[in-house]
Design a protein around this motif. Sequence first.
Motif, mmCIF file in Angstrom:
data_model
loop_
_atom_site.group_PDB
_atom_site.id
_atom_site.type_symbol
_atom_site.label_atom_id
_atom_site.label_comp_id
_atom_site.label_asym_id
_atom_site.label_seq_id
_atom_site.Cartn_x
_atom_site.Cartn_y
_atom_site.Cartn_z
ATOM 1 N N UNK A 96 0.851 -1.181 0.000
ATOM 2 C CA UNK A 96 0.000 0.000 0.000
ATOM 3 C C UNK A 96 0.895 1.242 0.000
ATOM 4 N N UNK A 97 0.320 2.340 -0.441
ATOM 5 C CA UNK A 97 1.091 3.570 -0.548
ATOM 6 C C UNK A 97 0.182 4.786 -0.407
ATOM 7 N N UNK A 98 0.746 5.873 0.077
ATOM 8 C CA UNK A 98 0.040 7.138 0.207
ATOM 9 C C UNK A 98 0.585 8.105 -0.831
ATOM 10 N N UNK A 99 -0.337 8.703 -1.566
ATOM 11 C CA UNK A 99 0.056 9.591 -2.655
ATOM 12 C C UNK A 99 0.448 10.978 -2.161
ATOM 13 N N UNK A 103 -5.892 12.939 -5.759
ATOM 14 C CA UNK A 103 -6.575 12.028 -6.679
ATOM 15 C C UNK A 103 -5.672 10.838 -6.981
ATOM 16 N N UNK A 104 -6.298 9.705 -7.293
ATOM 17 C CA UNK A 104 -5.529 8.502 -7.496
ATOM 18 C C UNK A 104 -4.862 8.440 -8.858
ATOM 19 N N UNK A 105 -3.665 7.905 -8.887
ATOM 20 C CA UNK A 105 -2.928 7.716 -10.131
ATOM 21 C C UNK A 105 -2.274 6.342 -10.115
ATOM 22 N N UNK A 106 -1.747 5.927 -11.270
ATOM 23 C CA UNK A 106 -1.101 4.625 -11.352
ATOM 24 C C UNK A 106 0.413 4.706 -11.340
ATOM 25 N N UNK A 107 0.953 5.906 -11.223
ATOM 26 C CA UNK A 107 2.401 6.080 -11.273
ATOM 27 C C UNK A 107 2.998 5.963 -9.875
ATOM 28 N N UNK A 108 3.936 5.053 -9.695
ATOM 29 C CA UNK A 108 4.515 4.858 -8.369
ATOM 30 C C UNK A 108 5.253 6.103 -7.880
ATOM 31 N N UNK A 110 4.237 9.001 -7.945
ATOM 32 C CA UNK A 110 3.268 9.911 -7.321
ATOM 33 C C UNK A 110 3.016 9.575 -5.860
ATOM 34 N N UNK A 111 3.573 8.464 -5.394
ATOM 35 C CA UNK A 111 3.315 7.992 -4.038
ATOM 36 C C UNK A 111 4.522 8.253 -3.149
ATOM 37 N N UNK A 112 4.214 8.755 -1.970
ATOM 38 C CA UNK A 112 5.279 9.247 -1.092
ATOM 39 C C UNK A 112 5.664 8.248 -0.006
#
Length: 124
Positions: A96-99, A103-108, A110-112
């Motif tokens: 799991x990851x927090x952006x 808004x949701x995206x599929x690019x890793x 974009x996740x912090x």
Amino acid sequence: QVQLVESGGGLVQDGGSLRLSCAASGRTFSRYAMGWFRQAPGKERDFVAAINWSGDDTYYADSVKGRFTISRSNAKNTVYLQMNSLKPEDTAVYYCAVSRLSWGTKLSDDYRYWGQGTQVTVSS
């Protein structure tokens, strides 16, 4: 200190179901999108699903659309992934990851923040 802890992984037969949970601590993420990714042995990490900050917009990889459902509870600072009709090709470590975004995206990229992962194994 921010921490994401996944749970709910395990071994399941072809066609079975599992529900993953990811509890966040250290800060509140109610204004940020959250997502699930997975990595199979010898493969790159792939996007699975994402949900926007309020939970009313979701986004899925084609490979899981119609079988997986992402949801969140901002009150519990938790995101879920309900996985139905599991297939052997779903076998992977799920993260799991927090952006950085609302808004949701599929690019890793974009996740912090990322969890440590939970193993899902689907036997044929």
